[in-house]
Design an enzyme around this catalytic site. Structure first.
Site, short mmCIF file in Angstrom:
data_model
loop_
_atom_site.label_atom_id
_atom_site.label_comp_id
_atom_site.label_asym_id
_atom_site.label_seq_id
_atom_site.Cartn_x
_atom_site.Cartn_y
_atom_site.Cartn_z
N ASP A 46 0.59 -1.06 -0.33
CA ASP A 46 -0.07 0.01 -0.34
C ASP A 46 0.72 1.53 0.29
O ASP A 46 1.42 1.60 1.20
CB ASP A 46 -0.46 0.16 1.26
CG ASP A 46 -1.40 1.08 1.79
OD1 ASP A 46 -2.71 1.39 1.15
OD2 ASP A 46 -1.87 2.11 2.05
N TYR A 54 8.94 11.80 -1.12
CA TYR A 54 10.09 11.11 -0.23
C TYR A 54 10.15 10.14 -1.31
O TYR A 54 11.15 8.87 -1.11
CB TYR A 54 9.44 10.65 0.50
CG TYR A 54 8.88 11.45 1.69
CD1 TYR A 54 9.79 12.07 2.39
CD2 TYR A 54 7.43 11.95 1.89
CE1 TYR A 54 9.39 12.94 3.26
CE2 TYR A 54 7.30 12.91 2.25
CZ TYR A 54 7.75 13.29 3.48
OH TYR A 54 7.35 15.13 4.19
N LYS A 79 -2.84 5.99 -3.76
CA LYS A 79 -4.44 6.65 -4.02
C LYS A 79 -3.78 7.94 -4.54
O LYS A 79 -2.80 8.77 -5.03
CB LYS A 79 -4.23 7.31 -2.42
CG LYS A 79 -3.89 5.97 -1.34
CD LYS A 79 -4.04 6.20 -0.41
CE LYS A 79 -3.60 5.16 0.63
NZ LYS A 79 -2.56 4.83 0.57
N HIS A 112 -7.65 9.46 -2.03
CA HIS A 112 -7.26 9.58 -0.78
C HIS A 112 -8.00 10.71 0.36
O HIS A 112 -8.13 9.95 1.45
CB HIS A 112 -5.85 10.64 -0.85
CG HIS A 112 -4.79 10.52 0.49
ND1 HIS A 112 -2.88 9.92 0.30
CD2 HIS A 112 -4.95 9.63 1.48
CE1 HIS A 112 -2.97 9.27 0.93
NE2 HIS A 112 -3.83 9.45 1.79
#
Length: 354
Positions: A46, A54, A79, A112
């Protein structure tokens, strides 16, 4: 460590592994962490587009490619972030995620949050006063664009995250495709039993992004719903979702009432149940509780031993264990960025401070 390899069936007919590996914001460690997870036997990864700063999706893609594991045997979730809610932005955003993940489809694509930010490259656009700039796209219109991705096969299933029941009900009424999954904050201290049963009644699978939350004193974090975590021997880092062995904090002052709360995994009831089940720990009990509810759980870690331990959280609790765990529910919600995002989340749901 032994695991039951539990899976659940989505409303699309696809099987989703009960234990998924949650990714986080540690650029230097993420690829190695996903590599360790795949070696340990995780089949469910996930991630999220909001972690792009990042390099998380590229790190996941690199780890998957390096593993040599056939793509068809993995379940990959990512997402759609809030800055790409405009219908014309949805497909480019998904295409960017697919490119970084090194795949031509994802098994599950989630919205999200039910709020749009201003369009553009900024993940959290701010005005000159530091206030988040919201967009004017309705989440139903965003969802309809996601339905097209589902019909094209770029997303084998689509779902939502951080929606209330009221928002979900409207989404279902005004669109074609019922969400396959809903990723929300659920853990033994915020069990949301009534809400989860409602989602289940609609054919929506619940995923827990906070399977074993641990509270941490408040910090003025740079990102509205991040937490400060620290592993032994490592400096503190930021992460968006709590892991099974870390403290979790929220900068929203309304949650200061929980700042003196002990770790969930050290709760006497979880510890007692863990001792009953040989060689288990409180974190694994919290994960097993979620799976017993019919939910998939998404723990995080970058430590190989903890990654393996979390996978072993897929074990069976008996009826007595589950009845005892009902008693630890504190209706304590730790993740609510309403003030920062300029949108009132979780209205009418457990743990919402009105």
């Amino acid at each position: 460590m032994a695991t039951q390899n539990t899976t659940f069936k989505l409303n699309t007919g696809a099987e989703i592994p009960a234990v998924g590996f949650g990714t986080w914001q540690d650029k230097d460690a993420q690829e190695d962490a996903v590599t360790e997870a795949l070696k340990a036997g995780y089949k469910h990864i996930d991630t999220a587009r909001m972690l792009i700063r990042y390099g998380t999706e590229p790190a996941c893609g690199a780890a998957i490619k390096k593993s040599g594991i056939p793509r068809s045997t993995l379940f990959i979730t990512t997402k759609l972030w809030n800055n790409a809610h405009h219908p014309s932005d949805v497909e480019p955003a998904l295409d960017a995620s697919l490119k970084d993940l090194g795949t031509d489809y994802v098994d599950l694509y989630l919205m999200h949050w039910p709020v749009a930010f201003g369009r553009g490259d900024a993940m959290i656009p701010k005005d000159d006063k530091g206030k988040t700039i919201n967009g004017d796209t309705d989440y139903v219109d965003t969802w309809k664009a996601m339905e097209k991705m589902y019909k094209k096969g770029k997303a084998k299933a689509i779902g939502i995250s951080n929606f209330s029941r009221k928002e979900t009900e409207r989404l279902i009424k005004e669109s074609e495709v019922v969400p396959a999954a809903h990723q929300i904050e659920v853990h033994p201290y915020l069990q949301q039993l009534e809400a989860c049963e409602w989602f289940r009644s609609k054919g929506i699978h619940v995923q827990q992004y906070s399977p074993s939350v641990i509270h941490f004193p408040l910090f003025p974090l740079f990102f509205p719903y991040c937490s400060l975590i620290q592993e032994e021997g490592h400096p503190p880092i930021l992460t968006s979702h709590p892991t099974t062995t870390h403290r979790f904090g929220n900068q929203n002052e309304i949650y200061s009432k929980g700042q003196n709360m002990g770790k969930l995994i050290d709760d006497p009831m979880l510890v007692a149940i863990a001792q009953k089940h040989n060689k288990k720990n409180g974190a694994q009990v919290a994960l097993a509780w979620g799976i017993a509810q019919g939910h998939s759980v998404l723990p995080k870690s970058k430590t190989p031993s903890r990654i393996r331990d979390n996978l072993a959280g897929d074990f069976k609790l008996d009826a007595g264990d589950l009845e005892k765990l009902r008693g630890v529910d504190k209706k304590m919600r730790f993740n609510d960025p309403s003030a920062n995002f300029g949108f009132e989340f979780y209205v009418g749901e457990d743990g919402k401070v009105e």
